[in-house]
Design an enzyme around this catalytic site. Structure first.
Site, mmCIF file in Angstrom:
data_model
loop_
_atom_site.group_PDB
_atom_site.id
_atom_site.type_symbol
_atom_site.label_atom_id
_atom_site.label_comp_id
_atom_site.label_asym_id
_atom_site.label_seq_id
_atom_site.Cartn_x
_atom_site.Cartn_y
_atom_site.Cartn_z
ATOM 1 N N GLY A 257 -2.648 77.805 -79.729
ATOM 2 C CA GLY A 257 -4.083 77.890 -80.014
ATOM 3 C C GLY A 257 -4.902 77.635 -78.757
ATOM 4 N N GLU A 258 -4.428 76.696 -77.957
ATOM 5 C CA GLU A 258 -5.114 76.353 -76.703
ATOM 6 C C GLU A 258 -5.156 77.574 -75.766
ATOM 7 O OE1 GLU A 258 -3.649 72.716 -75.013
ATOM 8 O OE2 GLU A 258 -4.428 73.154 -73.024
#
Ligand SMILES: Cc1cc2nc3c(=O)[nH]c(=O)nc-3n(C[C@H](O)[C@H](O)[C@H](O)COP(=O)(O)OP(=O)(O)OC[C@H]3O[C@@H](n4cnc5c(N)ncnc54)[C@H](O)[C@@H]3O)c2cc1C
Length: 395
Positions: A257-258
């Site tokens: 997600g980062e």
């Protein structure tokens, strides 16, 4: 055929992408309005002072810190595309540091609490984080281990009473100075290989947590970056986030997600830099014409626009997979690699098109380059993205 019936290129068309609907458009508008009115006017000042904590409180009040989090925890219950909208619109703050500080909170530190946390942990950390009342940070990197996450030395040892005692240090931690809590990666069993890691939720005011140093950086000046020490920090067993021994896998999930939100920010940041530079090239005169009318400059814009669009399609398609429950590690790595390289190339070319003005702080283009440069390092370097992609083909 009448001239009016002839198909003409719709260069000014809205170009709405299929992943977004009208709700996303409305959200985009309200975030953009907040960002331009309440954040962007401070961008210069915050380069000197770092941005203030009220940004989190205000964004919490506006409901922007939990766009895809469930309503029962104060979130908006939206899909993943809402996070993409936020990541894109935050670039309107003209401050990579603000965008990053907020993204660390919304897309890096809080998602593991949502996915792996107990109900009690969600009430204690996630709910106030979404409301903007608690600020979070994420502690993976150490002075002796960044890329090599498995080489971290921070140890959490269980004592006879069942508590854990944590010792070690973390560096380059975004929000590390202001955070109320940290999602901390530790080793609980050094002999268990990848099964020897455990995540903890640690209150930053716990005895033994030391915010050692504010680190000076090339860019992202509006964000705070900390060197942290953990000296005999005692936490109860219920501070474990997720499963004991599964922290490495948990953090690898978090990194996806980062990386994807970082890639979205790169595309949006590159687009803004492009737009600003296009305007400049239309206005700046040399040899009796605007510089944008030199073929060489026109082609620079064509190259940049093509690269930005290619990266955008990659990010959106990957976001679509992610939103549909796939775990597309290869594509996320490709999007992160490609978008961050592209953004640095675009920012560099925009400096060139500005000439001497591009080198001056006043025009803000040099800052985009400095801020964007981080994306080829943070959340996994270019080299590591290449390795992940290469290995996914079995070589
Ligand atoms: C401004 C900023 C904010 C950050 N915020 C956070 C944060 O909030 N939380 C957090 O935990 N971390 C954070 N980081 C850390 C960041 O994720 C690391 O810097 C990054 O993962 C690289 O680790 P490293 O700096 O130790 O580099 P190293 O691992 O020392 O790498 C040095 C070089 O060696 C290369 N290299 C290493 N291993 C290999 C390999 N196997 N194959 C090929 N090349 C290799 C790397 O690609 C790189 O070029 C931040 C960093 C910065 C600069």
């Amino acid at each position: 055929m009448a001239t009016a019936d002839v198909l003409k290129p719709d260069h000014r068309g809205a170009r709405k992408h299929f992943i977004f609907n009208e709700d996303h458009d409305a959200l985009r508008e309200s975030i953009a309005s907040f960002v331009s009115r309440e954040l962007a006017p401070h961008s210069e000042e915050w380069e000197e002072t770092t941005f203030p904590d009220w940004v989190f409180q205000r964004m919490g009040e506006l409901g922007f810190l939990g766009l895809s989090m469930p309503e029962e925890y104060g979130g908006q219950g939206g899909d993943y595309y809402c996070n993409i909208v936020l990541g894109e619109e935050m670039t309107g703050s003209n401050s990579g540091g603000v965008a990053m500080g907020v993204a660390v909170h919304t897309d890096m530190a809080t998602p593991p609490v949502h996915i792996f946390g107990t109900e009690e942990q969600k009430q204690r950390y996630l709910v106030p984080a979404i409301a903007g009342q608690k600020i979070s940070c994420l502690g993976i990197t150490e002075p002796d281990a960044g890329t090599d996450v498995a080489g971290i030395k921070t140890r959490a040892v269980r004592d006879d009473g069942g508590d854990y005692v944590i010792n070690g240090s973390k560096t380059y931690i975004t929000n590390g100075h202001r955070a109320d809590f940290i999602v901390l990666v530790t080793k609980t069993d050094p002999d268990a290989g990848y099964d020897g890691f455990t995540l903890f939720l640690v209150d930053m005011d716990s005895p033994g947590v030391i915010r050692e140093k504010k680190l000076e950086k090339l860019g992202m000046h509006a964000s705070d970056t900390a060197l942290l020490a953990f000296q005999d920090v005692r936490v109860p067993a219920d501070a474990v986030l997720g499963e004991v021994g599964k922290g490495f896998y948990h953090i690898m999930w978090e990194l996806q997600g980062e990386r994807l939100i970082g890639a979205a920010g790169c595309v949006a940041g590159a687009q803004r830099c492009f737009d600003r530079t296009l305007q400049y090239a239309k206005e700046r005169q040399a040899f009796g014409r605007s510089i944008g009318h030199f073929q060489v400059i026109r082609h620079k814009f064509a190259e940049m626009a093509t690269k930005i669009e290619a990266a955008r399609q990659m990010v959106y398609t990957t976001a679509w997979r992610f939103n549909n429950g796939e775990y597309p590690v290869r594509e996320i790595s490709m999007a992160k690699l490609h978008a961050s390289r592209m953004a640095v190339e675009v920012a560099d070319e925009c400096i060139q098109i500005h000439g001497g003005a591009g080198y001056m702080k006043e025009y803000g283009v040099e800052r985009v380059w400095r801020d964007m440069r981080l994306n080829r390092i943070g959340a996994g370097t270019d080299e590591i993205m290449l390795d992940v992609i290469g290995r996914s083909y079995g070589v």
